[in-house]
Scaffold this motif. Structure first.
Motif, mmCIF file in Angstrom:
data_model
loop_
_atom_site.group_PDB
_atom_site.id
_atom_site.type_symbol
_atom_site.label_atom_id
_atom_site.label_comp_id
_atom_site.label_asym_id
_atom_site.label_seq_id
_atom_site.Cartn_x
_atom_site.Cartn_y
_atom_site.Cartn_z
ATOM 1 N N GLU A 32 0.821 -1.207 0.000
ATOM 2 C CA GLU A 32 0.000 0.000 0.000
ATOM 3 C C GLU A 32 0.858 1.260 0.000
ATOM 4 N N ILE A 33 1.953 1.234 0.746
ATOM 5 C CA ILE A 33 2.858 2.394 0.779
ATOM 6 C C ILE A 33 3.465 2.621 -0.600
ATOM 7 N N LEU A 34 3.923 1.555 -1.253
ATOM 8 C CA LEU A 34 4.509 1.696 -2.589
ATOM 9 C C LEU A 34 3.457 2.141 -3.607
ATOM 10 N N PHE A 35 2.225 1.653 -3.475
ATOM 11 C CA PHE A 35 1.138 2.034 -4.371
ATOM 12 C C PHE A 35 0.860 3.527 -4.268
ATOM 13 N N VAL A 36 0.756 4.039 -3.064
ATOM 14 C CA VAL A 36 0.493 5.468 -2.859
ATOM 15 C C VAL A 36 1.676 6.304 -3.341
ATOM 16 N N LEU A 37 2.893 5.858 -3.060
ATOM 17 C CA LEU A 37 4.066 6.606 -3.522
ATOM 18 C C LEU A 37 4.141 6.643 -5.047
ATOM 19 N N PHE A 38 3.798 5.535 -5.704
ATOM 20 C CA PHE A 38 3.813 5.506 -7.164
ATOM 21 C C PHE A 38 2.859 6.556 -7.734
ATOM 22 N N PHE A 39 1.624 6.602 -7.225
ATOM 23 C CA PHE A 39 0.665 7.569 -7.751
ATOM 24 C C PHE A 39 1.031 8.994 -7.365
ATOM 25 N N LEU A 40 1.622 9.192 -6.213
ATOM 26 C CA LEU A 40 2.050 10.531 -5.819
ATOM 27 C C LEU A 40 3.170 11.037 -6.739
ATOM 28 N N ILE A 41 4.143 10.192 -7.019
ATOM 29 C CA ILE A 41 5.240 10.584 -7.908
ATOM 30 C C ILE A 41 4.732 10.796 -9.327
ATOM 31 N N ALA A 42 3.832 9.915 -9.799
ATOM 32 C CA ALA A 42 3.263 10.080 -11.142
ATOM 33 C C ALA A 42 2.473 11.385 -11.234
ATOM 34 N N PHE A 43 1.713 11.713 -10.190
ATOM 35 C CA PHE A 43 0.944 12.965 -10.193
ATOM 36 C C PHE A 43 1.868 14.178 -10.246
ATOM 37 N N ILE A 44 2.935 14.156 -9.463
ATOM 38 C CA ILE A 44 3.865 15.289 -9.442
ATOM 39 C C ILE A 44 4.546 15.443 -10.801
ATOM 40 N N LEU A 45 4.977 14.331 -11.412
ATOM 41 C CA LEU A 45 5.623 14.415 -12.723
ATOM 42 C C LEU A 45 4.640 14.890 -13.797
ATOM 43 N N PHE A 46 3.417 14.370 -13.769
ATOM 44 C CA PHE A 46 2.422 14.782 -14.762
ATOM 45 C C PHE A 46 2.056 16.251 -14.588
ATOM 46 N N LYS A 47 1.931 16.697 -13.345
ATOM 47 C CA LYS A 47 1.613 18.103 -13.088
ATOM 48 C C LYS A 47 2.739 19.007 -13.582
ATOM 49 N N ASP A 48 3.973 18.605 -13.356
ATOM 50 C CA ASP A 48 5.114 19.389 -13.822
ATOM 51 C C ASP A 48 5.162 19.421 -15.345
ATOM 52 N N LEU A 49 4.871 18.290 -15.970
ATOM 53 C CA LEU A 49 4.889 18.225 -17.426
ATOM 54 C C LEU A 49 3.802 19.097 -18.035
ATOM 55 N N MET A 50 2.609 19.064 -17.444
ATOM 56 C CA MET A 50 1.491 19.820 -18.002
ATOM 57 C C MET A 50 1.585 21.311 -17.706
ATOM 58 N N SER A 51 2.429 21.720 -16.791
ATOM 59 C CA SER A 51 2.536 23.145 -16.480
ATOM 60 C C SER A 51 3.428 23.884 -17.476
ATOM 61 N N ARG A 52 4.127 23.143 -18.326
ATOM 62 C CA ARG A 52 4.985 23.794 -19.315
ATOM 63 C C ARG A 52 4.145 24.269 -20.494
ATOM 64 N N PRO A 53 4.369 25.480 -20.980
ATOM 65 C CA PRO A 53 3.529 26.024 -22.054
ATOM 66 C C PRO A 53 3.636 25.241 -23.369
ATOM 67 N N GLN A 54 4.806 24.733 -23.700
ATOM 68 C CA GLN A 54 4.952 24.034 -24.978
ATOM 69 C C GLN A 54 4.167 22.729 -25.006
ATOM 70 N N TYR A 55 3.986 22.071 -23.854
ATOM 71 C CA TYR A 55 3.180 20.856 -23.816
ATOM 72 C C TYR A 55 1.697 21.188 -23.677
ATOM 73 N N ASN A 56 1.397 22.290 -23.038
ATOM 74 C CA ASN A 56 0.006 22.677 -22.856
ATOM 75 C C ASN A 56 -0.623 23.096 -24.174
ATOM 76 N N SER A 57 0.166 23.604 -25.100
ATOM 77 C CA SER A 57 -0.384 24.038 -26.386
ATOM 78 C C SER A 57 -0.837 22.860 -27.235
ATOM 79 N N ILE A 58 -0.421 21.654 -26.921
ATOM 80 C CA ILE A 58 -0.870 20.471 -27.655
ATOM 81 C C ILE A 58 -2.356 20.240 -27.392
#
Length: 70
Positions: A32-58
């Motif tokens: 359960e700890i690894l499951f939550v950490l996986f989704f937390l890290i994925a959320f942080i990476l996805f949020k960082d990726l989507m905050s960039r203007p060049q990716y948001n314009s897609i």
């Protein structure tokens, strides 16, 4: 012969019991700890990726300025 440095006659100290309980909990809830950490890290990476203007314009098409239709 009595043990040297043992204040309670063989009973583990408070810190030892706390650490053992924490380790027991981590072993029990490891998946359960690894499951939550996986989704937390994925959320942080996805949020960082989507905050960039060049990716948001897609995903968000900007309106053409020379187009006559609204």
């Amino acid at each position: 012969m009595p043990q040297v440095g043992s204040a309670h006659g063989g009973e583990p100290g408070l810190l030892t019991r706390v650490v053992e309980k924490v380790f027991r909990f981590v072993r029990l809830a490891e998946f359960e700890i690894l499951f939550v950490l996986f989704f937390l890290i994925a959320f942080i990476l996805f949020k960082d990726l989507m905050s960039r203007p060049q990716y948001n314009s897609i995903f968000v098409k900007k309106p053409d300025l020379d187009d006559r239709w609204p």
